[in-house]
Design a protein around this motif. Structure first.
Motif, PDB file in Angstrom:
ATOM      1  N   SER A 122       0.842  -1.192   0.000  1.00  0.00           N
ATOM      2  CA  SER A 122       0.000   0.000   0.000  1.00  0.00           C
ATOM      3  C   SER A 122       0.878   1.243   0.000  1.00  0.00           C
ATOM      4  O   SER A 122       1.988   1.236   0.540  1.00  0.00           O
ATOM      5  CB  SER A 122      -0.908   0.014   1.225  1.00  0.00           C
ATOM      6  N   PRO A 123       0.420   2.323  -0.616  1.00  0.00           N
ATOM      7  CA  PRO A 123       1.240   3.545  -0.691  1.00  0.00           C
ATOM      8  C   PRO A 123       1.435   4.180   0.678  1.00  0.00           C
ATOM      9  O   PRO A 123       0.609   4.029   1.577  1.00  0.00           O
ATOM     10  CB  PRO A 123       0.426   4.454  -1.615  1.00  0.00           C
ATOM     11  N   GLU A 124       2.539   4.900   0.827  1.00  0.00           N
ATOM     12  CA  GLU A 124       2.807   5.648   2.044  1.00  0.00           C
ATOM     13  C   GLU A 124       2.183   7.038   1.934  1.00  0.00           C
ATOM     14  O   GLU A 124       2.281   7.685   0.894  1.00  0.00           O
ATOM     15  CB  GLU A 124       4.312   5.772   2.281  1.00  0.00           C
ATOM     16  N   ILE A 125       1.564   7.465   3.026  1.00  0.00           N
ATOM     17  CA  ILE A 125       0.895   8.765   3.030  1.00  0.00           C
ATOM     18  C   ILE A 125       1.469   9.620   4.151  1.00  0.00           C
ATOM     19  O   ILE A 125       1.501   9.212   5.312  1.00  0.00           O
ATOM     20  CB  ILE A 125      -0.625   8.612   3.213  1.00  0.00           C
ATOM     21  N   THR A 126       1.921  10.816   3.788  1.00  0.00           N
ATOM     22  CA  THR A 126       2.465  11.752   4.760  1.00  0.00           C
ATOM     23  C   THR A 126       1.658  13.040   4.717  1.00  0.00           C
ATOM     24  O   THR A 126       1.501  13.654   3.657  1.00  0.00           O
ATOM     25  CB  THR A 126       3.943  12.067   4.470  1.00  0.00           C
ATOM     26  N   LEU A 127       1.128  13.428   5.872  1.00  0.00           N
ATOM     27  CA  LEU A 127       0.369  14.669   5.991  1.00  0.00           C
ATOM     28  C   LEU A 127       1.240  15.707   6.698  1.00  0.00           C
ATOM     29  O   LEU A 127       1.742  15.463   7.799  1.00  0.00           O
ATOM     30  CB  LEU A 127      -0.910  14.433   6.793  1.00  0.00           C
ATOM     31  N   THR A 128       1.409  16.870   6.064  1.00  0.00           N
ATOM     32  CA  THR A 128       2.228  17.948   6.612  1.00  0.00           C
ATOM     33  C   THR A 128       1.364  19.183   6.815  1.00  0.00           C
ATOM     34  O   THR A 128       0.634  19.589   5.901  1.00  0.00           O
ATOM     35  CB  THR A 128       3.395  18.296   5.671  1.00  0.00           C
ATOM     36  N   LEU A 129       1.417  19.774   8.003  1.00  0.00           N
ATOM     37  CA  LEU A 129       0.637  20.968   8.310  1.00  0.00           C
ATOM     38  C   LEU A 129       1.526  22.049   8.895  1.00  0.00           C
ATOM     39  O   LEU A 129       2.545  21.759   9.514  1.00  0.00           O
ATOM     40  CB  LEU A 129      -0.488  20.655   9.296  1.00  0.00           C
ATOM     41  N   ASP A 130       1.105  23.301   8.699  1.00  0.00           N
ATOM     42  CA  ASP A 130       1.890  24.413   9.224  1.00  0.00           C
ATOM     43  C   ASP A 130       1.446  24.838  10.619  1.00  0.00           C
ATOM     44  O   ASP A 130       2.080  25.686  11.251  1.00  0.00           O
ATOM     45  CB  ASP A 130       1.834  25.603   8.265  1.00  0.00           C
ATOM     46  N   LYS A 131       0.326  24.262  11.108  1.00  0.00           N
ATOM     47  CA  LYS A 131      -0.153  24.592  12.447  1.00  0.00           C
ATOM     48  C   LYS A 131      -0.386  23.317  13.262  1.00  0.00           C
ATOM     49  O   LYS A 131      -0.495  22.220  12.723  1.00  0.00           O
ATOM     50  CB  LYS A 131      -1.434  25.426  12.367  1.00  0.00           C
ATOM     51  N   ASN A 132      -0.492  23.506  14.549  1.00  0.00           N
ATOM     52  CA  ASN A 132      -0.607  22.388  15.478  1.00  0.00           C
ATOM     53  C   ASN A 132      -1.973  21.691  15.355  1.00  0.00           C
ATOM     54  O   ASN A 132      -3.024  22.344  15.425  1.00  0.00           O
ATOM     55  CB  ASN A 132      -0.406  22.887  16.907  1.00  0.00           C
ATOM     56  N   VAL A 133      -1.970  20.385  15.156  1.00  0.00           N
ATOM     57  CA  VAL A 133      -3.183  19.571  15.122  1.00  0.00           C
ATOM     58  C   VAL A 133      -2.905  18.244  15.819  1.00  0.00           C
ATOM     59  O   VAL A 133      -1.754  17.894  16.083  1.00  0.00           O
ATOM     60  CB  VAL A 133      -3.663  19.295  13.676  1.00  0.00           C
ATOM     61  N   GLU A 134      -3.966  17.516  16.071  1.00  0.00           N
ATOM     62  CA  GLU A 134      -3.847  16.148  16.588  1.00  0.00           C
ATOM     63  C   GLU A 134      -4.569  15.215  15.629  1.00  0.00           C
ATOM     64  O   GLU A 134      -5.690  15.513  15.200  1.00  0.00           O
ATOM     65  CB  GLU A 134      -4.449  16.045  17.990  1.00  0.00           C
ATOM     66  N   VAL A 135      -3.940  14.110  15.295  1.00  0.00           N
ATOM     67  CA  VAL A 135      -4.528  13.141  14.371  1.00  0.00           C
ATOM     68  C   VAL A 135      -4.700  11.818  15.105  1.00  0.00           C
ATOM     69  O   VAL A 135      -3.778  11.333  15.772  1.00  0.00           O
ATOM     70  CB  VAL A 135      -3.639  12.955  13.121  1.00  0.00           C
ATOM     71  N   LYS A 136      -5.891  11.205  14.986  1.00  0.00           N
ATOM     72  CA  LYS A 136      -6.190   9.968  15.694  1.00  0.00           C
ATOM     73  C   LYS A 136      -6.779   8.927  14.748  1.00  0.00           C
ATOM     74  O   LYS A 136      -7.430   9.261  13.756  1.00  0.00           O
ATOM     75  CB  LYS A 136      -7.199  10.215  16.822  1.00  0.00           C
ATOM     76  N   LYS A 137      -6.556   7.675  15.121  1.00  0.00           N
ATOM     77  CA  LYS A 137      -7.199   6.535  14.453  1.00  0.00           C
ATOM     78  C   LYS A 137      -7.688   5.606  15.549  1.00  0.00           C
ATOM     79  O   LYS A 137      -6.894   5.122  16.361  1.00  0.00           O
ATOM     80  CB  LYS A 137      -6.210   5.817  13.532  1.00  0.00           C
ATOM     81  N   ALA A 138      -9.018   5.409  15.598  1.00  0.00           N
ATOM     82  CA  ALA A 138      -9.621   4.552  16.627  1.00  0.00           C
ATOM     83  C   ALA A 138      -9.204   5.015  18.028  1.00  0.00           C
ATOM     84  O   ALA A 138      -8.780   4.218  18.878  1.00  0.00           O
ATOM     85  CB  ALA A 138      -9.248   3.095  16.408  1.00  0.00           C
ATOM     86  N   ASN A 139      -9.289   6.318  18.247  1.00  0.00           N
ATOM     87  CA  ASN A 139      -8.979   6.951  19.536  1.00  0.00           C
ATOM     88  C   ASN A 139      -7.516   6.830  19.942  1.00  0.00           C
ATOM     89  O   ASN A 139      -7.162   7.082  21.105  1.00  0.00           O
ATOM     90  CB  ASN A 139      -9.863   6.371  20.647  1.00  0.00           C
ATOM     91  N   THR A 140      -6.667   6.441  19.003  1.00  0.00           N
ATOM     92  CA  THR A 140      -5.226   6.366  19.270  1.00  0.00           C
ATOM     93  C   THR A 140      -4.523   7.460  18.474  1.00  0.00           C
ATOM     94  O   THR A 140      -4.692   7.558  17.259  1.00  0.00           O
ATOM     95  CB  THR A 140      -4.664   4.994  18.872  1.00  0.00           C
ATOM     96  N   SER A 141      -3.735   8.266  19.167  1.00  0.00           N
ATOM     97  CA  SER A 141      -3.044   9.368  18.508  1.00  0.00           C
ATOM     98  C   SER A 141      -1.948   8.867  17.570  1.00  0.00           C
ATOM     99  O   SER A 141      -1.207   7.940  17.910  1.00  0.00           O
ATOM    100  CB  SER A 141      -2.432  10.311  19.547  1.00  0.00           C
ATOM    101  N   ILE A 142      -1.874   9.492  16.389  1.00  0.00           N
ATOM    102  CA  ILE A 142      -0.812   9.192  15.440  1.00  0.00           C
ATOM    103  C   ILE A 142       0.417  10.024  15.816  1.00  0.00           C
ATOM    104  O   ILE A 142       0.312  11.217  16.099  1.00  0.00           O
ATOM    105  CB  ILE A 142      -1.253   9.524  13.993  1.00  0.00           C
ATOM    106  N   HIS A 143       1.563   9.367  15.824  1.00  0.00           N
ATOM    107  CA  HIS A 143       2.793  10.060  16.228  1.00  0.00           C
ATOM    108  C   HIS A 143       3.096  11.222  15.283  1.00  0.00           C
ATOM    109  O   HIS A 143       2.951  11.122  14.070  1.00  0.00           O
ATOM    110  CB  HIS A 143       3.973   9.083  16.225  1.00  0.00           C
TER     111      HIS A 143
END
Length: 204
Positions: A122-143
């Motif tokens: 499966s392809p690798e996906i990288t999300l880049t943001l200029d401001k502070n956010v929190e990303v979760k999957k099934a209530n688990t935070s993504i590093h």
């Protein structure tokens, strides 16, 4: 002047030319004069309608010509991309909210990735943001990785389903921590293909 307009003109001129001969003394009668005036008015109306029809036809031909030029330009761009060896995924980002997001609230986001060829992994996906956010999957935070004033999230583990090693769907929750425009960049890549999308969320 097109052939339809020319034909109508010939018929009208012919009628007007023979009208005095056919009507003779009848031209002195009001009914005959009304008949002749009606023919002239009708011919004028027909001429106007034919003129408008010709204008619309010319406009349609012009639009068709412009469309052909754009299609050729688009096809040429695709050929250039292939010739240069640039390969890419078809990627779409689908926010699962229909209003302006607010700070400190969870919002769902889906990412659809389509490959034109089957992939081993499966392809690798990288999300880049200029401001502070929190990303979760099934209530688990993504590093999160922080580098050069940017926030990076590797979203590989957010994959929701895949079909035939060509279609992939990712889903996660995002929580915005700062108001205003949150610019982001989404990079989707494999060994052979690479795609990049840049956009922003406006947060109240």
């Amino acid at each position: 002047m097109n052939w339809k307009s020319l034909l109508v003109n010939i018929i009208i001129i012919g009628l007007l030319a023979i009208a005095p001969t056919l009507l003779g003394e009848s031209l002195k009668k009001p009914v005959s004069i009304i008949y002749l005036v009606s023919i002239i008015i009708l011919s004028a109306i027909i001429q106007i309608l034919l003129g408008e029809s010709q204008k619309n036809l010319d406009k349609a031909l012009q639009l068709e010509e412009e469309s052909d030029k754009l299609e050729k330009k688009y096809n040429s761009s695709i050929l250039n991309l292939k010739a240069k060896g640039i390969s890419y995924f078809d990627v779409a980002i689908y926010p699962l909210f229909y209003h302006t997001p607010r700070c400190n609230q969870d919002y769902g986001v889906r990412i659809f990735v389509n490959s034109r060829d089957e992939l081993v992994n499966s392809p690798e996906i990288t999300l880049t943001l200029d401001k502070n956010v929190e990303v979760k999957k099934a209530n688990t935070s993504i590093h999160r990785y922080f580098h050069n004033e940017k926030h990076y999230f590797l979203l590989n583990q957010t994959i929701d389903r895949s079909e035939g090693s060509m279609y992939y769907e990712y889903e996660f929750k995002i929580t915005f921590k700062e108001q205003g425009e949150n610019k982001f960049k989404l990079l989707v890549e494999s060994k052979e293909l690479s795609s990049e999308i840049e956009n922003s969320f406006f947060v109240q």
